[in-house]
Design a protein around this motif. Structure first.
Motif, mmCIF file in Angstrom:
data_model
loop_
_atom_site.group_PDB
_atom_site.id
_atom_site.type_symbol
_atom_site.label_atom_id
_atom_site.label_comp_id
_atom_site.label_asym_id
_atom_site.label_seq_id
_atom_site.Cartn_x
_atom_site.Cartn_y
_atom_site.Cartn_z
ATOM 1 N N ILE A 15 0.948 -0.651 0.053
ATOM 2 C CA ILE A 15 0.058 -0.060 -0.462
ATOM 3 C C ILE A 15 1.276 1.089 0.221
ATOM 4 O O ILE A 15 0.539 2.197 -0.815
ATOM 5 C CB ILE A 15 -0.634 -0.053 1.150
ATOM 6 N N LEU A 16 1.634 1.460 0.744
ATOM 7 C CA LEU A 16 1.923 2.196 0.756
ATOM 8 C C LEU A 16 3.143 2.643 -0.382
ATOM 9 O O LEU A 16 3.291 3.779 -0.991
ATOM 10 C CB LEU A 16 4.235 2.027 1.678
ATOM 11 N N LYS A 17 4.037 2.014 -1.058
ATOM 12 C CA LYS A 17 5.213 2.062 -2.745
ATOM 13 C C LYS A 17 3.967 2.524 -3.290
ATOM 14 O O LYS A 17 4.498 2.694 -3.873
ATOM 15 C CB LYS A 17 5.312 0.827 -2.635
ATOM 16 N N THR A 18 2.439 1.548 -3.692
ATOM 17 C CA THR A 18 1.284 2.730 -4.128
ATOM 18 C C THR A 18 1.289 3.620 -3.941
ATOM 19 O O THR A 18 1.341 4.364 -5.284
ATOM 20 C CB THR A 18 0.026 1.197 -4.282
ATOM 21 N N ILE A 19 0.912 4.447 -2.620
ATOM 22 C CA ILE A 19 0.906 5.383 -2.724
ATOM 23 C C ILE A 19 1.941 6.636 -3.428
ATOM 24 O O ILE A 19 1.691 7.621 -3.840
ATOM 25 C CB ILE A 19 0.562 5.939 -1.242
ATOM 26 N N SER A 20 3.425 6.282 -3.119
ATOM 27 C CA SER A 20 4.756 6.651 -3.476
ATOM 28 C C SER A 20 5.136 6.833 -4.617
ATOM 29 O O SER A 20 5.716 7.131 -5.293
ATOM 30 C CB SER A 20 5.645 6.187 -2.229
ATOM 31 N N GLY A 21 4.427 6.128 -5.468
ATOM 32 C CA GLY A 21 4.257 5.564 -6.709
ATOM 33 C C GLY A 21 5.229 4.789 -7.873
ATOM 34 O O GLY A 21 5.571 4.515 -8.815
ATOM 35 N N ILE A 22 5.930 3.947 -6.586
ATOM 36 C CA ILE A 22 6.857 3.183 -6.764
ATOM 37 C C ILE A 22 6.070 1.810 -7.545
ATOM 38 O O ILE A 22 6.751 1.243 -8.367
ATOM 39 C CB ILE A 22 7.493 2.134 -5.505
ATOM 40 N N LEU A 23 4.319 1.749 -6.854
ATOM 41 C CA LEU A 23 4.129 0.213 -7.990
ATOM 42 C C LEU A 23 2.564 1.464 -8.560
ATOM 43 O O LEU A 23 1.720 1.833 -8.139
ATOM 44 C CB LEU A 23 3.767 -0.764 -6.414
ATOM 45 N N LYS A 24 2.069 0.139 -9.424
ATOM 46 C CA LYS A 24 0.958 1.589 -9.949
ATOM 47 C C LYS A 24 -0.077 0.264 -9.797
ATOM 48 O O LYS A 24 -0.520 -0.924 -9.756
ATOM 49 C CB LYS A 24 1.041 0.985 -11.770
ATOM 50 N N PRO A 25 -1.210 0.735 -9.041
ATOM 51 C CA PRO A 25 -2.606 -0.618 -8.799
ATOM 52 C C PRO A 25 -3.293 -0.358 -9.897
ATOM 53 O O PRO A 25 -3.165 0.111 -10.875
ATOM 54 C CB PRO A 25 -3.667 0.887 -8.011
ATOM 55 N N ALA A 26 -3.387 -2.362 -9.864
ATOM 56 C CA ALA A 26 -4.758 -2.273 -10.630
ATOM 57 C C ALA A 26 -6.030 -1.471 -10.348
ATOM 58 O O ALA A 26 -6.595 -1.954 -11.730
ATOM 59 C CB ALA A 26 -4.590 -4.003 -10.616
ATOM 60 N N GLY A 27 -6.051 -1.808 -9.561
ATOM 61 C CA GLY A 27 -7.251 -0.460 -9.260
ATOM 62 C C GLY A 27 -7.611 -0.388 -8.252
ATOM 63 O O GLY A 27 -6.787 -0.004 -7.703
ATOM 64 N N GLY A 28 -8.715 0.988 -8.270
ATOM 65 C CA GLY A 28 -8.669 2.148 -7.032
ATOM 66 C C GLY A 28 -8.384 3.408 -7.384
ATOM 67 O O GLY A 28 -7.397 3.900 -8.770
ATOM 68 N N LYS A 29 -8.019 4.233 -6.601
ATOM 69 C CA LYS A 29 -8.033 5.227 -6.399
ATOM 70 C C LYS A 29 -7.617 6.226 -5.427
ATOM 71 O O LYS A 29 -7.297 5.642 -4.425
ATOM 72 C CB LYS A 29 -9.120 6.377 -6.993
ATOM 73 N N ILE A 30 -6.573 6.661 -6.189
ATOM 74 C CA ILE A 30 -5.668 7.525 -4.495
ATOM 75 C C ILE A 30 -5.382 8.528 -4.229
ATOM 76 O O ILE A 30 -5.245 9.347 -5.704
ATOM 77 C CB ILE A 30 -4.131 6.657 -4.236
ATOM 78 N N TYR A 31 -6.352 9.776 -3.861
ATOM 79 C CA TYR A 31 -6.164 10.595 -4.192
ATOM 80 C C TYR A 31 -5.176 11.944 -2.621
ATOM 81 O O TYR A 31 -5.462 11.188 -1.440
ATOM 82 C CB TYR A 31 -7.782 11.110 -3.413
ATOM 83 N N TYR A 32 -5.256 12.296 -2.653
ATOM 84 C CA TYR A 32 -3.971 13.701 -1.777
ATOM 85 C C TYR A 32 -3.943 15.264 -2.409
ATOM 86 O O TYR A 32 -4.482 14.972 -3.374
ATOM 87 C CB TYR A 32 -2.349 12.966 -2.272
ATOM 88 N N GLU A 33 -4.360 15.498 -0.861
ATOM 89 C CA GLU A 33 -4.894 16.935 -1.088
ATOM 90 C C GLU A 33 -6.014 17.568 -2.298
ATOM 91 O O GLU A 33 -6.550 17.998 -3.296
ATOM 92 C CB GLU A 33 -3.827 17.591 -1.380
ATOM 93 N N ASP A 34 -6.943 16.531 -2.228
ATOM 94 C CA ASP A 34 -8.152 16.316 -3.091
ATOM 95 C C ASP A 34 -7.348 15.871 -4.812
ATOM 96 O O ASP A 34 -8.992 15.776 -5.907
ATOM 97 C CB ASP A 34 -9.043 17.315 -2.955
#
Length: 236
Positions: A45-64
């Motif tokens: 999860i952390l690696k996906t938030i920081s862009g190291i991994l790309k998700p298969a689905g879903g969304k991550i919002y930072y400051e909208d």
């Protein structure tokens, strides 16, 4: 106000689905802890938030703003820094050079001196060793360096992956005091930690993960007092 919001996040490693439709959020000024056994998907999860991994689905919002398809550099520039599991300091570079790497993308070069001073006042041992090869530091000192390096990027949100792993008890208490201090100075913290009782004792809120799913959520106090959490993670 929600600083980070993760919606229906799924991440695969090859054919293995490591994270399965996870939802959680981190509000500005909080310490939020993700706890769970090894293999629960926390680091993914952390690696996906920081862009190291790309998700298969879903969304991550930072400051909208949606960030799940952004490059890591852009995510760091936007105000998210990660302290990786195992520290990953740069051997062969001095302590000072490691800190400079943390500030590499910053444009406000004039403000850097104050920020180096702030890191050295928070971690006096780094000041004493600033010209030393970072590889010669003890485990606890390397953890402090990894945290200092992440703070040099001036993050609004810091992602901490297992900061107490492999450290002597005296350093563990110090690291958790530093995390509380980081929050006090206005940086929001998302914390992953095997030492669940320590993590929940400083967390405003926590989420319990098991095999890629979130099982439970509550304040740090509520989760510490929960019998199921005690049995599974706190040796109760």
């Amino acid at each position: 106000m929600s600083l980070l919001k993760v919606e229906d996040l799924s991440v695969n490693y090859g054919v293995i689905q490591a994270v399965k439709g996870v939802n959680f959020e981190v509000n500005e000024g909080e310490i939020v802890s993700l706890i769970g056994a090894n293999g629960a998907g926390k680091t993914t999860i952390l690696k996906t938030i920081s862009g190291i991994l790309k998700p298969a689905g879903g969304k991550i919002y930072y400051e909208d703003r949606e960030i799940q398809s952004e490059k890591s550099e852009k995510i760091v520039l936007g105000g998210i820094s990660q302290v990786p599991e195992g520290r990953h300091i740069f051997p062969g570079l001095t302590v000072m050079e490691n800190l400079q790497m943390g500030a590499f993308l910053r444009k406000d070069k004039a403000a850097l001196k104050n920020d180096y001073d702030a890191v050295f006042s928070r971690f006096p041992v780094l000041s004493e060793r600033k010209n030393q090869d970072a590889a010669t530091l003890s485990g606890g000192e390397q953890q402090m360096l990894a945290m200092g390096r992440a703070l040099m990027a001036k993050p609004k949100l810091i992602l901490l992956d297992e900061p107490s792993m492999g450290l002597a008890p005296i350093f563990i208490n110090e690291i958790f005091d530093i995390i509380k201090e980081i929050k006090k100075q206005g940086t929001t913290v998302l914390l992953i930690e095997q030492n669940a009782s320590k993590a929940l004792s400083i967390a405003d809120r926590g989420y319990v993960l098991a095999t890629g799913n979130i099982l439970m959520t509550g304040t740090g106090e509520e989760l510490l007092a929960n019998e199921d959490v005690q049995k599974a993670y706190l040796g109760g």
